[in-house]
Design an enzyme around this catalytic site. Structure first.
Site, mmCIF file in Angstrom:
data_model
loop_
_atom_site.group_PDB
_atom_site.id
_atom_site.type_symbol
_atom_site.label_atom_id
_atom_site.label_comp_id
_atom_site.label_asym_id
_atom_site.label_seq_id
_atom_site.Cartn_x
_atom_site.Cartn_y
_atom_site.Cartn_z
ATOM 1 N N HIS A 70 0.916 -1.056 0.055
ATOM 2 C CA HIS A 70 -0.117 -0.138 -0.115
ATOM 3 C C HIS A 70 0.996 1.289 -0.024
ATOM 4 C CE1 HIS A 70 -3.792 2.010 0.952
ATOM 5 N NE2 HIS A 70 -3.100 3.128 1.729
ATOM 6 N N ASP A 87 0.991 5.046 0.051
ATOM 7 C CA ASP A 87 0.364 6.302 0.228
ATOM 8 C C ASP A 87 0.918 7.702 -0.612
ATOM 9 O OD1 ASP A 87 -1.831 5.528 2.158
ATOM 10 O OD2 ASP A 87 -0.029 5.051 3.474
ATOM 11 N N HIS A 96 -2.629 4.565 -3.060
ATOM 12 C CA HIS A 96 -3.546 5.407 -2.425
ATOM 13 C C HIS A 96 -3.443 6.702 -2.398
ATOM 14 C CE1 HIS A 96 -5.808 6.380 1.727
ATOM 15 N NE2 HIS A 96 -6.548 6.993 0.872
ATOM 16 N N MET A 143 -11.775 4.689 4.973
ATOM 17 C CA MET A 143 -10.911 5.096 6.110
ATOM 18 C C MET A 143 -11.242 4.959 7.282
ATOM 19 S SD MET A 143 -8.264 6.105 4.533
ATOM 20 C CE MET A 143 -7.393 6.722 5.562
ATOM 21 N N GLY A 175 -3.855 11.191 6.237
ATOM 22 C CA GLY A 175 -2.945 12.024 6.373
ATOM 23 C C GLY A 175 -1.849 11.615 6.935
ATOM 24 N N PHE A 176 -1.759 10.902 8.117
ATOM 25 C CA PHE A 176 -0.851 10.274 8.996
ATOM 26 C C PHE A 176 -1.067 8.893 9.168
ATOM 27 C CE2 PHE A 176 -1.305 14.734 9.524
ATOM 28 C CZ PHE A 176 -0.208 15.411 9.280
ATOM 29 N N GLY A 177 0.025 8.061 9.365
ATOM 30 C CA GLY A 177 0.062 6.879 10.184
ATOM 31 C C GLY A 177 0.007 6.794 11.639
ATOM 32 N N ASP A 190 -8.372 1.099 6.176
ATOM 33 C CA ASP A 190 -7.147 1.785 6.258
ATOM 34 C C ASP A 190 -7.005 2.879 7.413
ATOM 35 O OD1 ASP A 190 -4.704 2.916 5.827
ATOM 36 O OD2 ASP A 190 -5.114 4.114 3.796
ATOM 37 N N SER A 248 1.966 1.016 10.926
ATOM 38 C CA SER A 248 2.563 1.155 12.341
ATOM 39 C C SER A 248 2.501 -0.312 12.767
ATOM 40 C CB SER A 248 2.020 2.031 13.151
ATOM 41 O OG SER A 248 0.739 2.245 13.204
HETATM 42 C C1 DX5 Z 1 -3.254 7.270 6.318
HETATM 43 C C2 DX5 Z 1 -2.800 6.331 5.366
HETATM 44 C C3 DX5 Z 1 -2.488 4.987 5.785
HETATM 45 C C4 DX5 Z 1 -1.526 5.011 6.950
HETATM 46 C C5 DX5 Z 1 -1.880 3.860 7.887
HETATM 47 O O1 DX5 Z 1 -3.687 8.629 5.723
HETATM 48 O O2 DX5 Z 1 -3.679 6.371 4.315
HETATM 49 O O3 DX5 Z 1 -2.342 4.117 4.867
HETATM 50 O O4 DX5 Z 1 -0.242 4.585 6.304
HETATM 51 O O5 DX5 Z 1 -1.139 3.675 9.156
HETATM 52 P P1 DX5 Z 1 -1.327 3.059 10.262
HETATM 53 O O6 DX5 Z 1 -1.707 1.509 10.026
HETATM 54 O O7 DX5 Z 1 -0.322 3.351 11.169
HETATM 55 O O8 DX5 Z 1 -2.693 3.620 10.841
HETATM 56 ZN ZN ZN Z 2 -3.342 4.561 2.955
#
Ligand code: DX5
Ligand code: ZN
Length: 223
Positions: free
Chosen positions: A31, A33, A64, A135, A140-142, A173, A196
Site C-alpha cells: 500500500h 500512500d 492510495h 478510511m 494524512g498520517f500513520g 485503512d 505502524s
Molecule cells: C493514512 C494512510 C494510511 C496509513 C496507515 O492516511 O492512508 O495508509 O499509513 O497507517 P496506520 O496503520 O499506522 O494507521
Molecule cells: Zn492509505
C-alpha cells in the site's frame, strides 16, 4: 472470503525503502500512500517514486491517492506500475469516468471514503469499482487511533457489495492492529492496510501473518 493484508510503507524507513519492502514477503500487496499537502496536511511520494520502486519487488502495488484532482493525476500511477489505484470520492470530479479510465488501462479501480462520507453515496455505481476503501482514521498520517464509528459503515458497505453480486474488495485503512482487526473483519472488511502495526514490529513479516490469521479467524466465525 479471502483475507488480504496490504502493509502501508508510510511508517517504514523511507530512506531505505527497497530494503523495507523486502521485509514483508508474505504481504498480499504494497500500500503506497500519496499525499499532496492539499487534500491532506502531509506531503509524500509521487508517480516517479512509484516507478523507481517498481523494479525492486513483485508485490502488487496498491496506490492510495490522497490528492486533489485525481481525475488529472491518477492515470500516471498506472503508467508507473500500480496494479490498483485508489482515489477519494470527495476529491474526484468525475469518479465513474475516472474508474473506467483506470480499468481501461488495465488497473483495478478503487474509491476511498473519508470516515464521515456515507457509503450510500456509492449506491448505483458500486460495480464501477474493484475495491472500496473505507478510511478508519482521517487520512494524512500513520499511527492514528482506529475510529470505531466506521464499523457500522463497514457493515453497510458489505451489504451493498454482497447485494451487487460483484467481486469487490472491501479495504480498510487506519489504526488496523491486533486490537482492532478482528472487529473490522467481523463487520465485513476483507482487505486490511496496516502501517505502524507492521513496520513498528520487530518482525514485520510475522506481523503480516499474524494479522491475516486473526482476520481470517474472525471472518470464519461470523460470515
Ligand atoms: C493514512 C494512510 C494510511 C496509513 C496507515 O492516511 O492512508 O495508509 O499509513 O497507517 P496506520 O496503520 O499506522 O494507521
Ligand atoms: Zn492509505
Amino acid at each position: 472470503m479471502t483475507v488480504r493484508i496490504t502493509p502501508s510503507i508510510l511508517n517504514a524507513n523511507l530512506a531505505s525503502l527497497a530494503d523495507e519492502v523486502g521485509r514483508i514477503p508474505s504481504a498480499d500487496g504494497l500500500h503506497i500512500d500519496v499525499m499532496d499537502g492539499h487534500f491532506v496536511p502531509n506531503l509524500v511520494m509521487g508517480a516517479p517514486f512509484v516507478a523507481s520502486l517498481r523494479p525492486t519487488t513483485d508485490l502488487m502495488f496498491d496506490v492510495h491517492l490522497m490528492i486533489e484532482d485525481p481525475d488529472r493525476w491518477a492515470p500516471q500511477y498506472v503508467e508507473a506500475g500500480a496494479q490498483s489505484v485508489t482515489f477519494h470520492l470527495e476529491a474526484a470530479t468525475a469518479p465513474i469516468k475516472l474508474a473506467r479510465e483506470l480499468r481501461a488501462m488495465g488497473a483495478r479501480a478503487s474509491v476511498a471514503l473519508r470516515p464521515a462520507t456515507p457509503v450510500e453515496q456509492l449506491a448505483g455505481f458500486l460495480t464501477e469499482f474493484d475495491q472500496i476503501l473505507l478510511m478508519t482514521v482521517e487520512p494524512g498520517f500513520g499511527g492514528q487511533k482506529f475510529l470505531d464509528p466506521v464499523l457500522a459503515k463497514i457493515r453497510s458497505a458489505r451489504k451493498l457489495i454482497d447485494a451487487s453480486g460483484a467481486d469487490i474488495w472491501l479495504q480498510i485503512d487506519g489504526g488496523v492492529s491486533a486490537d482492532t482487526i478482528e472487529r473490522a473483519a467481523e463487520a465485513g472488511a476483507d482487505t486490511f492496510v496496516a502501517g505502524s502495526a507492521v513496520y513498528r514490529s520487530d518482525d514485520p513479516d510475522q506481523a503480516v501473518t499474524s494479522l491475516r490469521n486473526q482476520a481470517q479467524a474472525a471472518q470464519d466465525c461470523c460470515h
